[in-house]
Design a protein around this motif. Structure first.
Motif, PDB file in Angstrom:
ATOM      1  N   HIS A 108      12.419  26.966  -5.129  1.00  0.00           N
ATOM      2  CA  HIS A 108      10.973  27.174  -4.973  1.00  0.00           C
ATOM      3  C   HIS A 108      10.213  25.959  -5.514  1.00  0.00           C
ATOM      4  CE1 HIS A 108      11.795  31.130  -3.594  1.00  0.00           C
ATOM      5  NE2 HIS A 108      11.936  31.698  -4.772  1.00  0.00           N
ATOM      6  N   PHE A 109      10.706  25.397  -6.600  1.00  0.00           N
ATOM      7  CA  PHE A 109      10.063  24.222  -7.186  1.00  0.00           C
ATOM      8  C   PHE A 109      10.061  23.051  -6.209  1.00  0.00           C
ATOM      9  CE2 PHE A 109      10.932  20.153  -9.372  1.00  0.00           C
ATOM     10  CZ  PHE A 109       9.639  19.910  -9.825  1.00  0.00           C
ATOM     11  N   VAL A 110      11.212  22.738  -5.599  1.00  0.00           N
ATOM     12  CA  VAL A 110      11.228  21.599  -4.664  1.00  0.00           C
ATOM     13  C   VAL A 110      10.368  21.893  -3.439  1.00  0.00           C
ATOM     14  CG1 VAL A 110      13.397  20.574  -5.453  1.00  0.00           C
ATOM     15  CG2 VAL A 110      13.433  22.200  -3.561  1.00  0.00           C
ATOM     16  N   ASP A 111      10.251  23.163  -3.069  1.00  0.00           N
ATOM     17  CA  ASP A 111       9.376  23.570  -1.974  1.00  0.00           C
ATOM     18  C   ASP A 111       7.917  23.302  -2.350  1.00  0.00           C
ATOM     19  OD1 ASP A 111       7.938  24.825   0.022  1.00  0.00           O
ATOM     20  OD2 ASP A 111       8.875  26.773  -0.213  1.00  0.00           O
ATOM     21  N   ILE A 112       7.494  23.798  -3.487  1.00  0.00           N
ATOM     22  CA  ILE A 112       6.106  23.615  -3.937  1.00  0.00           C
ATOM     23  C   ILE A 112       5.813  22.135  -4.163  1.00  0.00           C
ATOM     24  CG2 ILE A 112       4.513  24.081  -5.850  1.00  0.00           C
ATOM     25  CD1 ILE A 112       5.923  26.873  -6.035  1.00  0.00           C
ATOM     26  N   LEU A 113       6.776  21.410  -4.689  1.00  0.00           N
ATOM     27  CA  LEU A 113       6.601  19.973  -4.892  1.00  0.00           C
ATOM     28  C   LEU A 113       6.374  19.270  -3.555  1.00  0.00           C
ATOM     29  CD1 LEU A 113       6.558  17.556  -6.817  1.00  0.00           C
ATOM     30  CD2 LEU A 113       9.060  17.459  -6.603  1.00  0.00           C
ATOM     31  N   TRP A 114       7.143  19.644  -2.536  1.00  0.00           N
ATOM     32  CA  TRP A 114       6.944  19.046  -1.213  1.00  0.00           C
ATOM     33  C   TRP A 114       5.537  19.345  -0.698  1.00  0.00           C
ATOM     34  CZ3 TRP A 114       7.869  15.379   1.920  1.00  0.00           C
ATOM     35  CH2 TRP A 114       7.411  15.464   3.232  1.00  0.00           C
ATOM     36  N   LEU A 115       5.098  20.599  -0.842  1.00  0.00           N
ATOM     37  CA  LEU A 115       3.755  20.961  -0.384  1.00  0.00           C
ATOM     38  C   LEU A 115       2.697  20.119  -1.089  1.00  0.00           C
ATOM     39  CD1 LEU A 115       4.129  24.841  -0.204  1.00  0.00           C
ATOM     40  CD2 LEU A 115       4.026  23.245   1.714  1.00  0.00           C
ATOM     41  N   TYR A 116       2.851  19.961  -2.399  1.00  0.00           N
ATOM     42  CA  TYR A 116       1.918  19.142  -3.172  1.00  0.00           C
ATOM     43  C   TYR A 116       1.913  17.702  -2.653  1.00  0.00           C
ATOM     44  CZ  TYR A 116       0.476  15.910  -6.811  1.00  0.00           C
ATOM     45  OH  TYR A 116      -0.102  14.870  -7.485  1.00  0.00           O
ATOM     46  N   LEU A 117       3.094  17.123  -2.465  1.00  0.00           N
ATOM     47  CA  LEU A 117       3.183  15.731  -2.028  1.00  0.00           C
ATOM     48  C   LEU A 117       2.589  15.542  -0.639  1.00  0.00           C
ATOM     49  CD1 LEU A 117       6.742  14.835  -3.350  1.00  0.00           C
ATOM     50  CD2 LEU A 117       4.533  14.135  -4.317  1.00  0.00           C
ATOM     51  N   LEU A 118       2.872  16.469   0.254  1.00  0.00           N
ATOM     52  CA  LEU A 118       2.335  16.369   1.610  1.00  0.00           C
ATOM     53  C   LEU A 118       0.811  16.429   1.583  1.00  0.00           C
ATOM     54  CD1 LEU A 118       3.055  16.207   4.647  1.00  0.00           C
ATOM     55  CD2 LEU A 118       2.936  18.703   4.666  1.00  0.00           C
ATOM     56  N   GLY A 151       0.782  -1.222   0.000  1.00  0.00           N
ATOM     57  CA  GLY A 151       0.000   0.000   0.000  1.00  0.00           C
ATOM     58  C   GLY A 151       0.810   1.265   0.000  1.00  0.00           C
ATOM     59  N   ALA A 152       0.317   2.205   0.772  1.00  0.00           N
ATOM     60  CA  ALA A 152       0.852   3.560   0.737  1.00  0.00           C
ATOM     61  C   ALA A 152       2.313   3.641   1.166  1.00  0.00           C
ATOM     62  CB  ALA A 152       0.004   4.473   1.609  1.00  0.00           C
ATOM     63  N   GLY A 153       2.759   2.750   2.035  1.00  0.00           N
ATOM     64  CA  GLY A 153       4.134   2.791   2.523  1.00  0.00           C
ATOM     65  C   GLY A 153       5.156   2.706   1.407  1.00  0.00           C
ATOM     66  N   GLN A 154       4.944   1.793   0.465  1.00  0.00           N
ATOM     67  CA  GLN A 154       5.884   1.662  -0.650  1.00  0.00           C
ATOM     68  C   GLN A 154       5.909   2.932  -1.494  1.00  0.00           C
ATOM     69  OE1 GLN A 154       4.350  -1.947  -2.397  1.00  0.00           O
ATOM     70  NE2 GLN A 154       6.097  -3.108  -1.629  1.00  0.00           N
ATOM     71  N   PHE A 155       4.737   3.447  -1.804  1.00  0.00           N
ATOM     72  CA  PHE A 155       4.672   4.670  -2.596  1.00  0.00           C
ATOM     73  C   PHE A 155       5.302   5.840  -1.853  1.00  0.00           C
ATOM     74  CE2 PHE A 155       1.608   2.446  -5.206  1.00  0.00           C
ATOM     75  CZ  PHE A 155       1.842   2.984  -6.467  1.00  0.00           C
ATOM     76  N   LEU A 156       5.060   5.906  -0.548  1.00  0.00           N
ATOM     77  CA  LEU A 156       5.612   6.987   0.248  1.00  0.00           C
ATOM     78  C   LEU A 156       7.133   6.999   0.160  1.00  0.00           C
ATOM     79  CD1 LEU A 156       4.252   8.710   3.036  1.00  0.00           C
ATOM     80  CD2 LEU A 156       6.291   7.529   3.781  1.00  0.00           C
ATOM     81  N   TYR A 157       7.751   5.833   0.288  1.00  0.00           N
ATOM     82  CA  TYR A 157       9.211   5.758   0.214  1.00  0.00           C
ATOM     83  C   TYR A 157       9.717   6.141  -1.178  1.00  0.00           C
ATOM     84  CZ  TYR A 157      10.058   3.804   4.821  1.00  0.00           C
ATOM     85  OH  TYR A 157      10.181   3.637   6.179  1.00  0.00           O
ATOM     86  N   VAL A 158       9.061   5.678  -2.211  1.00  0.00           N
ATOM     87  CA  VAL A 158       9.506   5.984  -3.575  1.00  0.00           C
ATOM     88  C   VAL A 158       9.327   7.468  -3.872  1.00  0.00           C
ATOM     89  CG1 VAL A 158       9.025   5.618  -6.024  1.00  0.00           C
ATOM     90  CG2 VAL A 158       9.160   3.660  -4.480  1.00  0.00           C
ATOM     91  N   ILE A 159       8.139   7.976  -3.620  1.00  0.00           N
ATOM     92  CA  ILE A 159       7.842   9.369  -3.979  1.00  0.00           C
ATOM     93  C   ILE A 159       8.642  10.342  -3.111  1.00  0.00           C
ATOM     94  CG2 ILE A 159       6.021  11.118  -4.002  1.00  0.00           C
ATOM     95  CD1 ILE A 159       4.087   8.852  -4.888  1.00  0.00           C
ATOM     96  N   PHE A 160       8.631  10.149  -1.804  1.00  0.00           N
ATOM     97  CA  PHE A 160       9.386  11.051  -0.933  1.00  0.00           C
ATOM     98  C   PHE A 160      10.895  10.862  -1.131  1.00  0.00           C
ATOM     99  CE2 PHE A 160       6.086  12.047   2.617  1.00  0.00           C
ATOM    100  CZ  PHE A 160       5.248  12.598   1.675  1.00  0.00           C
ATOM    101  N   GLY A 161      11.298   9.642  -1.438  1.00  0.00           N
ATOM    102  CA  GLY A 161      12.715   9.393  -1.717  1.00  0.00           C
ATOM    103  C   GLY A 161      13.188  10.138  -2.953  1.00  0.00           C
ATOM    104  N   LEU A 162      12.369  10.131  -4.002  1.00  0.00           N
ATOM    105  CA  LEU A 162      12.721  10.887  -5.209  1.00  0.00           C
ATOM    106  C   LEU A 162      12.752  12.384  -4.925  1.00  0.00           C
ATOM    107  CD1 LEU A 162      10.782   8.895  -7.939  1.00  0.00           C
ATOM    108  CD2 LEU A 162      13.263   9.168  -7.752  1.00  0.00           C
ATOM    109  N   HIS A 163      11.812  12.840  -4.093  1.00  0.00           N
ATOM    110  CA  HIS A 163      11.850  14.252  -3.711  1.00  0.00           C
ATOM    111  C   HIS A 163      13.139  14.557  -2.944  1.00  0.00           C
ATOM    112  CE1 HIS A 163      10.961  17.806  -1.179  1.00  0.00           C
ATOM    113  NE2 HIS A 163      10.449  18.241  -2.313  1.00  0.00           N
ATOM    114  N   ALA A 164      13.539  13.641  -2.064  1.00  0.00           N
ATOM    115  CA  ALA A 164      14.768  13.834  -1.285  1.00  0.00           C
ATOM    116  C   ALA A 164      15.981  13.956  -2.202  1.00  0.00           C
ATOM    117  CB  ALA A 164      14.957  12.681  -0.302  1.00  0.00           C
ATOM    118  N   ILE A 165      16.026  13.147  -3.252  1.00  0.00           N
ATOM    119  CA  ILE A 165      17.140  13.238  -4.205  1.00  0.00           C
ATOM    120  C   ILE A 165      17.178  14.621  -4.843  1.00  0.00           C
ATOM    121  CG2 ILE A 165      17.962  12.399  -6.449  1.00  0.00           C
ATOM    122  CD1 ILE A 165      16.945   9.596  -5.530  1.00  0.00           C
ATOM    123  N   HIS A 166      16.008  15.153  -5.179  1.00  0.00           N
ATOM    124  CA  HIS A 166      15.971  16.495  -5.787  1.00  0.00           C
ATOM    125  C   HIS A 166      16.347  17.579  -4.777  1.00  0.00           C
ATOM    126  CE1 HIS A 166      13.714  14.191  -8.792  1.00  0.00           C
ATOM    127  NE2 HIS A 166      14.265  15.051  -9.628  1.00  0.00           N
TER     128      HIS A 166
END
Length: 178
Positions: A161-171, A110-125
């Motif tokens: 600003h982009f990574v900031d807005i992206l984080w807000l969107y993901l959260l 479920g959501a745990g796998q997606f959370l790690y992938v999506i937030f992990g990719l954000h972390a790389i950026h």
């Protein structure tokens, strides 16, 4: 449009497409039987405030650079770097809390796998942005200005600003859909 700015916007568009695909896949998969949701750690709210603050100081640094108030630019760049580091540390703490709550990538459904992938990719950026911020910080204090051009500072600010807005969107996405 300056070529560096154009290149950045092309990169941002491709990154947005990647995250749109991942969040769309999340929505589709969330309708499957056995889907488990994830409660977001409270530390993510603190990290959100920190990254928003860093975006504000970044914009103030751009303004100081354009006005050629270099002491203020250096100070604001340093504060932005510290806030960026604070965001990274708080994100680590949030993922550590998820790990303690037995929400892991392998074996999770479920959501745990997606959370790690999506937030992990954000972390790389974000880490890529941190590298660029540190380089900008070094140039602010130790570089010699051969030609005054605000373009590198503006490109960095746009990306940050982009990574900031992206984080807000993901959260918000994980809070509403996840």
């Amino acid at each position: 449009m300056h070529p560096h700015k154009f290149t950045l916007w092309v990169a941002i568009a491709s990154i947005l497409m990647m995250f749109a695909g991942l969040t769309s896949a999340f929505i589709v998969k969330s309708n499957l039987v056995g889907w488990r949701t994830v409660t977001m750690p409270d530390v993510f709210w603190i990290s959100t405030a920190v990254i928003v603050a860093s975006s504000i100081t970044m914009q103030m640094a751009v303004r100081a650079f354009r006005q050629r108030v270099m002491q203020q630019y250096r100070l604001l760049t340093a504060i932005t770097v510290l806030l960026g580091l604070g965001f990274v540390v708080l994100q680590y703490m949030g993922f550590h809390e998820l790990w303690k709550n037995n929400i892991r990538f392998i074996g999770a459904s479920g959501a745990g796998q997606f959370l790690y992938v999506i937030f992990g990719l954000h972390a790389i950026h974000v880490i890529g942005g941190m590298v660029a911020l540190v380089i900008m910080f070094g140039r602010a204090f130790f570089g010699r200005v051969k030609q005054y051009s605000p373009v590198p500072v503006e490109v960095m600010a746009t990306y940050w600003h982009f990574v900031d807005i992206l984080w807000l969107y993901l959260l918000v996405f994980f809070l509403i859909v996840g």
